[in-house]
Design a protein around this motif. Structure first.
Motif, short mmCIF file in Angstrom:
data_model
loop_
_atom_site.label_atom_id
_atom_site.label_comp_id
_atom_site.label_asym_id
_atom_site.label_seq_id
_atom_site.Cartn_x
_atom_site.Cartn_y
_atom_site.Cartn_z
N GLU A 1 -0.42 10.28 9.53
CA GLU A 1 0.81 10.64 10.56
C GLU A 1 0.09 11.17 11.86
OE1 GLU A 1 3.71 9.31 10.81
OE2 GLU A 1 3.38 8.73 8.77
N ARG A 2 -0.65 12.12 11.66
CA ARG A 2 -1.37 12.36 12.83
C ARG A 2 -2.38 11.50 13.51
NH1 ARG A 2 -2.52 17.12 9.62
NH2 ARG A 2 -4.65 16.52 9.13
N GLN A 3 -2.99 10.18 12.72
CA GLN A 3 -3.90 9.47 13.22
C GLN A 3 -2.97 8.05 13.71
OE1 GLN A 3 -6.38 10.56 14.33
NE2 GLN A 3 -7.42 12.05 12.89
N SER A 4 -1.73 8.13 13.47
CA SER A 4 -1.16 6.90 13.36
C SER A 4 -1.14 6.18 14.86
CB SER A 4 0.56 7.07 13.11
OG SER A 4 1.04 7.74 13.94
N GLN A 5 -1.06 7.13 15.83
CA GLN A 5 -1.09 6.40 17.26
C GLN A 5 -2.49 5.80 17.52
OE1 GLN A 5 1.81 6.51 19.16
NE2 GLN A 5 2.58 7.33 17.38
N CYS A 6 -3.34 6.15 16.85
CA CYS A 6 -4.56 5.65 17.35
C CYS A 6 -5.00 4.24 16.72
CB CYS A 6 -5.83 6.58 16.98
SG CYS A 6 -5.72 7.93 17.87
N MET A 7 -4.31 3.98 15.53
CA MET A 7 -4.58 3.03 14.63
C MET A 7 -3.66 1.77 14.84
SD MET A 7 -4.12 3.55 10.46
CE MET A 7 -5.61 4.63 10.38
N PRO A 8 -4.46 0.62 14.74
CA PRO A 8 -3.60 -0.77 14.67
C PRO A 8 -2.64 -0.71 13.76
CG PRO A 8 -5.94 -1.22 14.51
CD PRO A 8 -5.82 0.46 14.30
N ALA A 9 -1.22 -1.26 14.26
CA ALA A 9 -0.07 -1.03 13.38
C ALA A 9 0.07 -1.71 12.06
CB ALA A 9 0.99 -1.69 14.33
N GLN A 10 -0.80 -2.93 12.06
CA GLN A 10 -0.87 -3.54 10.84
C GLN A 10 -1.40 -2.82 9.82
OE1 GLN A 10 0.90 -6.22 9.76
NE2 GLN A 10 -0.07 -6.31 7.99
N LEU A 11 -2.82 -2.42 10.15
CA LEU A 11 -3.51 -1.49 9.43
C LEU A 11 -2.57 -0.15 8.92
CD1 LEU A 11 -6.41 -1.31 8.11
CD2 LEU A 11 -6.93 0.13 10.08
N TYR A 12 -1.80 0.54 9.69
CA TYR A 12 -1.18 1.74 9.50
C TYR A 12 -0.27 1.09 8.46
CZ TYR A 12 2.47 5.18 10.00
OH TYR A 12 3.20 6.25 9.67
N TYR A 13 0.52 0.05 8.47
CA TYR A 13 1.56 -0.33 7.65
C TYR A 13 0.98 -0.58 6.12
CZ TYR A 13 4.74 -0.36 11.41
OH TYR A 13 5.42 -0.43 12.50
N GLN A 14 -0.18 -1.23 6.08
CA GLN A 14 -0.91 -1.41 5.06
C GLN A 14 -1.21 -0.27 4.25
OE1 GLN A 14 -3.90 -4.27 6.77
NE2 GLN A 14 -3.16 -5.82 5.20
N PHE A 15 -2.07 0.75 5.19
CA PHE A 15 -2.29 2.03 4.65
C PHE A 15 -0.94 2.80 3.97
CE2 PHE A 15 -5.82 5.02 5.61
CZ PHE A 15 -5.61 5.99 4.63
N GLU A 16 0.03 2.64 4.52
CA GLU A 16 1.31 3.45 4.07
C GLU A 16 1.44 2.69 2.63
OE1 GLU A 16 4.57 4.67 7.07
OE2 GLU A 16 4.34 2.56 7.06
N GLU A 17 1.51 1.30 2.61
CA GLU A 17 1.89 0.64 1.38
C GLU A 17 0.92 1.19 0.28
OE1 GLU A 17 2.02 -3.73 1.50
OE2 GLU A 17 2.91 -3.64 3.59
N LEU A 18 -0.32 1.27 0.74
CA LEU A 18 -1.50 1.76 -0.24
C LEU A 18 -0.82 3.07 -1.10
CD1 LEU A 18 -3.95 1.12 -1.91
CD2 LEU A 18 -5.34 2.08 0.25
N LEU A 19 -0.79 3.86 -0.07
CA LEU A 19 -0.41 5.39 -0.55
C LEU A 19 0.74 5.15 -1.18
CD1 LEU A 19 -0.95 7.33 2.73
CD2 LEU A 19 -2.63 7.13 0.79
N SER A 20 1.56 4.37 -1.28
CA SER A 20 2.91 4.17 -2.16
C SER A 20 2.51 3.61 -3.73
CB SER A 20 3.79 3.25 -1.74
OG SER A 20 3.41 1.78 -1.71
N LEU A 21 1.31 3.29 -3.82
CA LEU A 21 0.78 2.94 -5.31
C LEU A 21 0.04 3.97 -5.87
CD1 LEU A 21 -0.86 -0.45 -4.10
CD2 LEU A 21 1.39 -0.03 -5.15
N PRO A 22 0.00 4.04 -7.29
CA PRO A 22 -0.76 5.25 -7.87
C PRO A 22 -2.27 4.92 -7.65
CG PRO A 22 0.21 3.46 -9.57
CD PRO A 22 0.92 3.14 -8.05
#
Length: 79
Positions: A18-39
């Protein structure tokens, strides 16, 4: 103790993302979020945390390299 050997929680990674989200490409951020939802294994959680470390102060070249590393972690771990 070496800070890189500390086990981080998934919540730690979420906060850092969340702190780094403004610096990250949106697509990468969304993929990162998806990954964090997995075990995820603890070693992957730690790698993700480290990948976000100081992300906001990287040069463009360093950030591109870091983005590639993050993308590889995402691709290898199912998001």
């Amino acid at each position: 103790m070496d800070p890189s050997t500390i086990d981080r929680s998934i919540e730690d990674v979420w906060r850092r993302l969340e702190r780094q989200s403004q610096c990250m490409p949106a697509q990468l951020y969304y993929q990162f979020e998806e990954l964090l939802s997995l075990p995820l294994e603890q070693s992957i959680i730690n790698e993700l945390y480290i990948a976000l470390k100081k992300y906001d102060i990287l040069t463009d070249i360093e950030r591109d390299e870091r983005n590639e590393s993050i993308q590889m972690l995402i691709d290898e771990n199912g998001a």
